[in-house]
Design a protein around this motif. Structure first.
Motif, short mmCIF file in Angstrom:
data_model
loop_
_atom_site.label_atom_id
_atom_site.label_comp_id
_atom_site.label_asym_id
_atom_site.label_seq_id
_atom_site.Cartn_x
_atom_site.Cartn_y
_atom_site.Cartn_z
N LYS A 309 0.80 -1.23 0.00
CA LYS A 309 0.00 0.00 0.00
C LYS A 309 0.83 1.27 0.00
N LYS A 310 1.98 1.27 0.64
CA LYS A 310 2.79 2.49 0.74
C LYS A 310 3.89 2.56 -0.32
N ARG A 311 3.90 1.59 -1.23
CA ARG A 311 4.98 1.52 -2.21
C ARG A 311 4.50 1.95 -3.59
N ASN A 312 5.42 2.49 -4.38
CA ASN A 312 5.13 2.81 -5.78
C ASN A 312 5.17 1.53 -6.59
N CYS A 313 4.09 1.24 -7.29
CA CYS A 313 3.97 -0.02 -8.03
C CYS A 313 3.54 0.23 -9.47
N ILE A 314 3.96 -0.66 -10.35
CA ILE A 314 3.46 -0.67 -11.72
C ILE A 314 3.09 -2.09 -12.07
N ALA A 315 1.88 -2.29 -12.57
CA ALA A 315 1.39 -3.62 -12.90
C ALA A 315 1.47 -3.84 -14.41
N PHE A 316 1.86 -5.05 -14.80
CA PHE A 316 1.94 -5.42 -16.20
C PHE A 316 1.02 -6.61 -16.45
#
Length: 363
Positions: A309-316
């Protein structure tokens, strides 16, 4: 006992099968009108060689759902664990046919469930007198069952046994055909990738270790060592370690594959894919990300994503899943998540199911 309007002809009369052209075809009969249905509705008696069967398109449609376990928990409901480890409470009235490792569940129920079914085999059941009641809503919720964990000692034992063998699991063999030994060794060590002959020879074990270093699950899958593709015929080769070592009371509660890596570097952006294999391959291609896998399309959900929740994420997402994942990410971002969703694969001309590893492995 259910009454069926349509049933297979019980006489000895046989017709030409529309599939194999042998005189082994039994027509369906309309028991109300006393007449045969059209000539393509019926079943071939050559079950091993032909296996043609077309039921009349009326009645209750149901889809074939493969499962790891199906246990009765009340007089009205089953607890079903599908091949992806997803747990569902299914009313007994909605299971229209049951086999050893699969069952037909009514379309009505599946539309309200989280079970993936649209690409599965389906057929119709002529049960006009079946009363469909949503028993799921009438079952009183039980206290949450505590999740089970595999021990570090068990993992260490299996890893040592694997290291002592003179073979690689099929997936590792494939990886070694694409990358250097050092690259594969680093990736497999980071994810604790191991092999074993559980259920199938040269199978691969994917340890689901959470951010607290607890082993929540271990998925077993079989791959083709030449193509790196999962073996799906004649069935999906997926199972779980707790089944292999016969722990029937193990309460499966999954986490993201690779979740244990998020504590190693708080500056790195987290990349999320569906397949465990893809996460491992992409960790070699793009090591500036921490690569995690949901394990299934339905695994992109708050229960599994909560630790991010507190992290920068990118989904592929895989090709064809962008809209679903983007919609879910939009909902999650309203709750404080920071997930961007890439449409990279949607811009390709490849078929649905094409994933990021496929994209990077193209020669």
């Amino acid at each position: 006992m259910n009454s069926y309007r349509y049933s297979l002809d019980k006489s000895s009369t046989k017709f030409i099968c529309p599939n194999c052209n042998k005189k082994t075809f039994v027509y369906y009969v309309d028991t109300v009108k006393g007449k045969y249905l059209s000539t393509d509705f019926g079943r071939c008696d050559r079950e091993q060689n032909c296996n043609y069967h077309k039921a009349p398109p009326t009645g209750k449609r149901a889809y074939l759902i493969a499962f790891l376990s199906l246990k009765s928990i009340t007089d009205k409901a089953y607890k079903l664990v599908d091949v992806n480890g997803v747990i569902s409470i299914v009313p007994k009235s909605q299971i229209l046919e049951q086999n050893a490792n699969s069952c037909y569940i009514s379309e009505w129920y599946l539309k309200t469930s989280t079970i993936n079914y649209l690409s599965n085999e389906s057929k119709y059941f002529n049960t006009d007198n079946v009363s469909f009641i949503n028993e799921v809503k009438t079952i009183k919720p039980h206290d949450p069952i505590k999740p089970s964990f595999h021990s570090l000692q068990l993992q260490d034992k299996i890893i040592k046994e694997y290291d002592s063998q003179e073979y690689d699991d099929n997936l590792t063999t494939f990886l070694l055909s694409k990358f250097t030994f050092d690259e594969v060794q680093k990736a497999t060590q980071n994810y604790y990738l191991t092999g074993a002959n559980y259920f199938w020879n040269n199978a691969t074990l994917f340890w689901q270790i959470n951010h607290k270093e607890q082993i929540q699950a271990c998925k077993i899958m079989l791959y083709n060592k030449l193509t790196g593709k999962r073996i799906k015929e004649p069935y999906n080769h997926i199972n779980w370690l707790h089944n292999a070592i016969k722990e029937p009371d193990f309460n499966l509660n999954q986490c993201l594959f690779g979740l244990h890596l998020i504590n190693e570097d708080y500056q790195k952006e987290i990349a999320i894919v569906e397949s465990e294999k893809t996460a491992i391959i992409m960790s070699i291609f793009l090591p500036d990300f921490i690569w995690l896998a949901t394990g299934s399309k339905s695994g992109f959900k708050i229960e599994l994503l909560q630790p991010l929740k507190k992290r920068n994420c990118i989904a592929f997402p895989d090709k064809g899943e962008f809209n679903n994942w983007n919609t879910k990410a939009t909902e999650l971002n309203k709750q404080g998540f920071k997930i961007a969703v890439s449409d990279l694969l949607e811009k390709t001309n490849f078929n649905n199911g094409f994933d990021l590893a496929d994209y990077y492995l193209i020669d």
